[in-house]
Design a protein around this motif. Structure first.
Motif, PDB file in Angstrom:
ATOM      1  N   GLY A 194      46.345  44.053  43.059  1.00 32.10           N
ATOM      2  CA  GLY A 194      45.500  44.939  43.861  1.00 32.10           C
ATOM      3  C   GLY A 194      44.725  44.269  44.980  1.00 32.10           C
ATOM      4  N   ASP A 195      43.839  45.034  45.580  1.00 35.47           N
ATOM      5  CA  ASP A 195      43.102  44.592  46.766  1.00 35.47           C
ATOM      6  C   ASP A 195      41.680  44.183  46.380  1.00 35.47           C
ATOM      7  OD1 ASP A 195      42.650  44.009  49.428  1.00 35.47           O
ATOM      8  OD2 ASP A 195      43.154  46.004  50.156  1.00 35.47           O
ATOM      9  N   ILE A 196      40.961  43.626  47.351  1.00 32.37           N
ATOM     10  CA  ILE A 196      39.532  43.349  47.145  1.00 32.37           C
ATOM     11  C   ILE A 196      38.667  44.271  47.994  1.00 32.37           C
ATOM     12  CG2 ILE A 196      39.836  40.936  46.480  1.00 32.37           C
ATOM     13  CD1 ILE A 196      39.116  40.113  49.333  1.00 32.37           C
ATOM     14  N   PHE A 197      39.280  44.998  48.922  1.00 28.85           N
ATOM     15  CA  PHE A 197      38.508  45.836  49.833  1.00 28.85           C
ATOM     16  C   PHE A 197      38.443  47.277  49.323  1.00 28.85           C
ATOM     17  CE2 PHE A 197      40.240  42.414  52.561  1.00 28.85           C
ATOM     18  CZ  PHE A 197      39.033  41.789  52.817  1.00 28.85           C
ATOM     19  N   GLY A 198      37.361  47.947  49.674  1.00 25.42           N
ATOM     20  CA  GLY A 198      37.133  49.313  49.219  1.00 25.42           C
ATOM     21  C   GLY A 198      35.654  49.507  48.930  1.00 25.42           C
ATOM     22  N   ARG A 202      34.518  38.248  38.602  1.00 20.84           N
ATOM     23  CA  ARG A 202      33.573  39.026  37.776  1.00 20.84           C
ATOM     24  C   ARG A 202      33.599  40.501  38.145  1.00 20.84           C
ATOM     25  NH1 ARG A 202      30.555  34.148  37.674  1.00 20.84           N
ATOM     26  NH2 ARG A 202      29.705  34.512  39.755  1.00 20.84           N
ATOM     27  N   LEU A 203      33.790  40.795  39.430  1.00 17.51           N
ATOM     28  CA  LEU A 203      33.792  42.191  39.876  1.00 17.51           C
ATOM     29  C   LEU A 203      35.077  42.911  39.484  1.00 17.51           C
ATOM     30  CD1 LEU A 203      32.473  44.508  41.460  1.00 17.51           C
ATOM     31  CD2 LEU A 203      33.449  43.528  43.555  1.00 17.51           C
ATOM     32  N   TYR A 204      36.217  42.235  39.633  1.00 12.96           N
ATOM     33  CA  TYR A 204      37.501  42.910  39.456  1.00 12.96           C
ATOM     34  C   TYR A 204      38.275  42.469  38.206  1.00 12.96           C
ATOM     35  CZ  TYR A 204      36.846  44.302  44.355  1.00 12.96           C
ATOM     36  OH  TYR A 204      36.362  44.825  45.519  1.00 12.96           O
ATOM     37  N   GLY A 205      37.717  41.548  37.437  1.00 12.35           N
ATOM     38  CA  GLY A 205      38.463  40.956  36.336  1.00 12.35           C
ATOM     39  C   GLY A 205      38.865  41.908  35.231  1.00 12.35           C
ATOM     40  N   THR A 206      38.129  42.984  35.019  1.00 14.10           N
ATOM     41  CA  THR A 206      38.489  43.934  33.964  1.00 14.10           C
ATOM     42  C   THR A 206      39.507  44.964  34.436  1.00 14.10           C
ATOM     43  OG1 THR A 206      36.630  45.380  34.545  1.00 14.10           O
ATOM     44  CG2 THR A 206      36.238  43.697  32.845  1.00 14.10           C
ATOM     45  N   ARG A 207      39.794  44.963  35.728  1.00 18.43           N
ATOM     46  CA  ARG A 207      40.679  45.980  36.301  1.00 18.43           C
ATOM     47  C   ARG A 207      42.121  45.779  35.836  1.00 18.43           C
ATOM     48  NH1 ARG A 207      40.575  46.123  42.735  1.00 18.43           N
ATOM     49  NH2 ARG A 207      41.745  44.178  42.422  1.00 18.43           N
ATOM     50  N   ALA A 208      42.788  46.873  35.487  1.00 25.34           N
ATOM     51  CA  ALA A 208      44.184  46.810  35.058  1.00 25.34           C
ATOM     52  C   ALA A 208      45.093  46.605  36.265  1.00 25.34           C
ATOM     53  CB  ALA A 208      44.564  48.103  34.336  1.00 25.34           C
ATOM     54  N   PRO A 209      46.284  46.050  36.084  1.00 28.65           N
ATOM     55  CA  PRO A 209      47.215  45.892  37.204  1.00 28.65           C
ATOM     56  C   PRO A 209      47.700  47.238  37.726  1.00 28.65           C
ATOM     57  CG  PRO A 209      48.271  45.289  35.135  1.00 28.65           C
ATOM     58  CD  PRO A 209      46.831  45.509  34.827  1.00 28.65           C
TER      59      PRO A 209
END
Length: 322
Positions: A107-111, A129-136
């Motif tokens: 995924g992306d980092i922007f949004g 830390r911000l995106y680490g729990t996000r699923a692929p």
């Protein structure tokens, strides 16, 4: 023809930047157009530093592959291998190879999340830390979707494996051996000499894009460089100073849908090339290397895409074939 095209774009205030074309040891064209700072009237010069957006991914790829070459990383090692305890178990299975080819679904980092925390995201660990729990977004390897977060993960892996910050590693192992003294990723609140201001088009006028920029560049992009430094980078790559010829050949051939390991790989009329572009509000750049011709083409701009890339494309449609 290229100079005439750039002149015409500059007259329309559609291009502000530099162009460089080199063949072998000879620089065939190096010119500057427009203003680096529209408030002070400072013109763009040959040594102006431009934000390069995703062109930074080439430096990240080289750093990663150097660690592969040194036996400290494996292309088939996973995020979980190098970042123990990574929060999402599915992303932890993504391989370094998949990160390099944008096929990990990361995924992306922007949004909206980035916009809300733009100035507090200061390190690669902050992004994790911000995106680490996000699923692929898709199963690793199932598709290819361009992923800025995948390259942030490569930055975090470089830091963990090398014991250095991403920035220190790249300075010492990419920029220094290539002789690149004008490239970096210092934060936006640091006064970097000769760094052009970024201008984006709003309501028909060019305005300062400072309120869109991240705190600093990352392994995914956002650093700065000059046309001369990017030429040095191209020459250092091809001379074997940064990677072995065999590993460079693998990195710069199409692995997944025209993308190598951190490099776009393409062929035009039988002429293979590799490089990378970059674009965001207030910045656009492109580096293309044509090994058969010995050609290196660089364009950088401090205005919105496709100000620089359209000029590279214009030249490449007209350049001499081998």
């Amino acid at each position: 023809a290229l100079v005439a095209k750039a002149d015409a774009q500059a007259v329309k205030d559609a291009f502000s930047g530099v162009l460089l074309v080199a063949r072998g040891d000879d620089v065939l064209l190096q010119r500057a157009w427009g203003l680096a700072d529209r408030t002070t009237g400072m013109p763009v010069a040959a040594d102006t530093r431009f934000r390069i957006g995703s062109m930074n991914k080439m430096f990240t790829a080289v750093a990663t592959l150097q660690l592969v070459q040194a036996g400290k990383l494996s292309l088939d090692g996973t995020v979980g291998d190098y970042l123990p305890g990574y929060p999402n178990a599915d992303v932890a299975k993504v391989t370094v190879r998949q990160l390099l080819t944008h096929s990990g679904g990361t995924g992306d980092i922007f949004g909206p999340q980035f916009d809300a925390r733009r100035l507090s995201l200061k390190t690669h660990d902050d992004y994790v830390r911000l995106y680490g729990t996000r699923a692929p977004e898709h199963a690793p390897g199932a598709e290819q979707r361009y992923s800025n977060y995948g390259f942030v993960l490569l930055g975090a892996i470089i830091e963990r494996v090398s014991g250095q910050t991403y920035y220190d590693y790249v300075d010492a192992h990419v920029f220094a051996p290539a002789g690149m003294h004008d490239s970096g990723s210092l934060p936006e609140d640091v006064a970097v000499p000769r760094r052009a201001k970024a201008y984006q088009r709003r309501d028909g006028a060019w305005v300062d894009a400072a309120d869109t920029l991240p705190y600093r560049g990352t392994a995914a992009g956002g650093g700065y460089s000059t046309a001369d430094d990017l030429l040095k980078f191209a020459r250092a790559l091809q001379s074997g100073r940064l990677l072995s010829p065999a590993l460079l050949a693998e990195a710069t051939r199409a692995q997944v849908h025209g993308y190598g390991y951190g490099f776009h790989a393409r062929e035009d009329a039988g002429s293979p090339s590799f490089g990378h572009g970059g674009g965001a509000p207030g910045m656009n750049g492109d580096l293309r290397i044509y090994p058969k011709q010995g050609l290196v083409v660089v364009a950088l701009a401090n205005v919105d895409p496709p100000a620089a890339s359209r000029l590279v494309d214009y030249y490449l449609l007209r350049m001499p074939l081998p």
